[in-house]
Design a protein around this motif. Structure first.
Motif, short mmCIF file in Angstrom:
data_model
loop_
_atom_site.label_atom_id
_atom_site.label_comp_id
_atom_site.label_asym_id
_atom_site.label_seq_id
_atom_site.Cartn_x
_atom_site.Cartn_y
_atom_site.Cartn_z
N GLU A 216 0.81 -1.22 0.00
CA GLU A 216 0.00 0.00 0.00
C GLU A 216 0.85 1.27 0.00
O GLU A 216 0.47 2.28 -0.61
CB GLU A 216 -0.96 -0.02 1.19
N TYR A 243 -7.52 0.82 0.61
CA TYR A 243 -6.40 0.69 1.54
C TYR A 243 -6.87 0.27 2.93
O TYR A 243 -8.04 0.33 3.25
CB TYR A 243 -5.63 2.02 1.59
N LYS A 245 -5.63 -2.87 4.27
CA LYS A 245 -5.73 -4.34 4.22
C LYS A 245 -4.75 -4.98 5.21
O LYS A 245 -3.82 -5.68 4.82
CB LYS A 245 -5.49 -4.83 2.79
N LEU A 248 -4.03 -8.65 5.16
CA LEU A 248 -3.22 -9.12 4.03
C LEU A 248 -1.82 -8.53 4.07
O LEU A 248 -1.13 -8.49 3.06
CB LEU A 248 -3.90 -8.73 2.70
N ASN A 252 -1.23 -5.12 -1.97
CA ASN A 252 -2.23 -4.80 -2.98
C ASN A 252 -2.48 -6.00 -3.90
O ASN A 252 -1.57 -6.77 -4.17
CB ASN A 252 -1.76 -3.65 -3.87
#
Length: 276
Positions: A216, A243, A245, A248, A252
Motif C-alpha cells: 500500500e 487501503y 488491508k 493481508l 495490494n
C-alpha cells in the motif's frame, strides 16, 4: 475525462506533508552523495540507511498532526499503529533498487487515506526535485530542489490514442506484451518507482498495468495524485483500489492505473483474461 470525488482536505495539511517530503529528500540526498550500503529485508527487498533516516524525518514532521502513520520501515520493524479511518501512508524511499543503481528514479511517497481511499498525496523525486501533489483542489507539479515549491503548474490526464503504457523498469512481466498487443499500445515508457502514476497524471502516458506485487505504501501517494488529475486506479474486478488491508499485510492485488475509469476497467478485464 472521468473525475473521482476527493474528500475535502486542508491546504495547510497538504503543505505540511510537502514540507515533510522535502526534508526527507535532503536526508536521502546526503546518503546518495556517498557510497551506498544495502542489506536485504526478510522479503528479499533491499534497504539502505536512507530508508530509515528519511522515515524518521517524516514521522517527526507529521507528529504534530496527531494522525497515525503507516510507514514501510516501521511495519518492517513490527510497528503497526491503530489506524482508524484517517491515517498517513508513507514510503520514505520508493524505488530503493533505483536508488542503489543511481538512476535518479526513486521517490518519497506520503499519502493521506480516509475511509480506505487516498485523498491527498505527495510524490517527490529527490534527485531532480520533481514533485507531484494531489488533493481535493486538483493535481499539480512543481520543483522542490531549492527547498520550496517552484514552477508550480496544474496537471491533468490526457486520454489520447494510440495509447502509451508505463512499464516498470525493475518489475517487468511476460503478460505485458500480450496486453499491449490487445489494446494496440503505441509505445511504452519505462520508469521506476511511483513516478509511473505521475507520468499518467501529467498526460505523458495513459496506462500502467501492474502484474506483480506491491504494498500500500508503494501506491497510495501516486494513486492520490493520479485520481486528483482525473485518472483512476482499479483492481482486476474493476473496483477502485482501496487501503487498510491489515489482514493481508497491506499487500495490494494486481491493478490498473489509467487516464480514465473506462480505460482502467477495460484493461483490467483484459488482464483478467490474460492471467486466466
Amino acid at each position: 475525462m472521468e473525475a473521482l470525488t476527493q474528500a475535502p482536505t486542508d491546504a495547510a495539511l497538504t503543505t505540511q506533508v510537502l514540507e515533510a517530503a522535502i526534508a526527507a529528500a535532503r536526508v536521502i540526498l546526503d546518503v546518495y552523495a556517498r557510497p551506498i550500503a544495502a542489506v536485504s529485508k526478510s522479503d528479499g527487498s533491499p534497504v539502505t540507511e536512507a530508508d530509515a533516516a528519511a522515515e524518521a524525518v517524516i514521522l517527526d514532521h507529521l507528529a504534530s498532526t496527531g494522525i497515525p502513520v503507516l510507514g514501510e520501515e516501521s511495519v518492517a520493524a513490527g510497528i503497526v499503529p491503530v489506524l482508524g479511518e484517517r491515517y498517513f501512508v508513507v514510503d520514505p524511499l520508493d524505488g530503493t533498487k533505483e536508488f542503489i543503481k543511481r538512476n535518479g528514479e526513486f521517490t518519497v511517497n506520503i499519502a493521506l487515506v480516509e475511509h480506505g481511499v487516498p485523498v491527498m498525496g505527495v510524490v517527490l523525486a529527490p534527485a531532480t526535485g520533481e514533485t507531484f501533489i494531489g488533493d481535493a483542489s486538483g493535481a499539480w507539479a512543481c520543483n522542490t530542489a531549492s527547498g520550496i515549491a517552484d514552477e508550480k503548474r496544474s496537471i491533468s490526464v490526457a486520454s489520447v490514442t494510440p495509447l502509451r503504457i508505463v512499464a516498470s523498469r525493475s518489475h517487468g512481466h511476460a503478460a505485458l506484451a500480450t496486453l499491449c498487443e490487445t489494446l494496440e499500445v503505441e509505445e511504452d515508457v519505462s520508469v521506476g518507482s511511483s513516478l509511473k502514476f505521475c507520468l499518467l497524471a501529467r498526460g505523458d502516458a495513459q496506462l500502467y498495468p501492474r502484474f506483480t506485487p506491491t504494498s500500500e505504501w508503494d501506491t497510495a501517494a501516486g494513486q492520490a495524485v493520479l485520481e486528483a488529475a482525473g485518472g483512476a486506479v482499479v483492481t482486476l474486478d474493476g473496483q477502485r483500489m482501496t487501503y487498510g488491508k491489515r489482514d493481508l499485510a497491506f499487500l495490494n492485488p494486481y491493478f490498473v492505473a489509467a487516464a480514465s475509469g473506462e480505460l482502467a476497467r477495460r484493461a483490467a478485464a483484459e488482464m483478467s483474461k490474460i492471467l486466466g
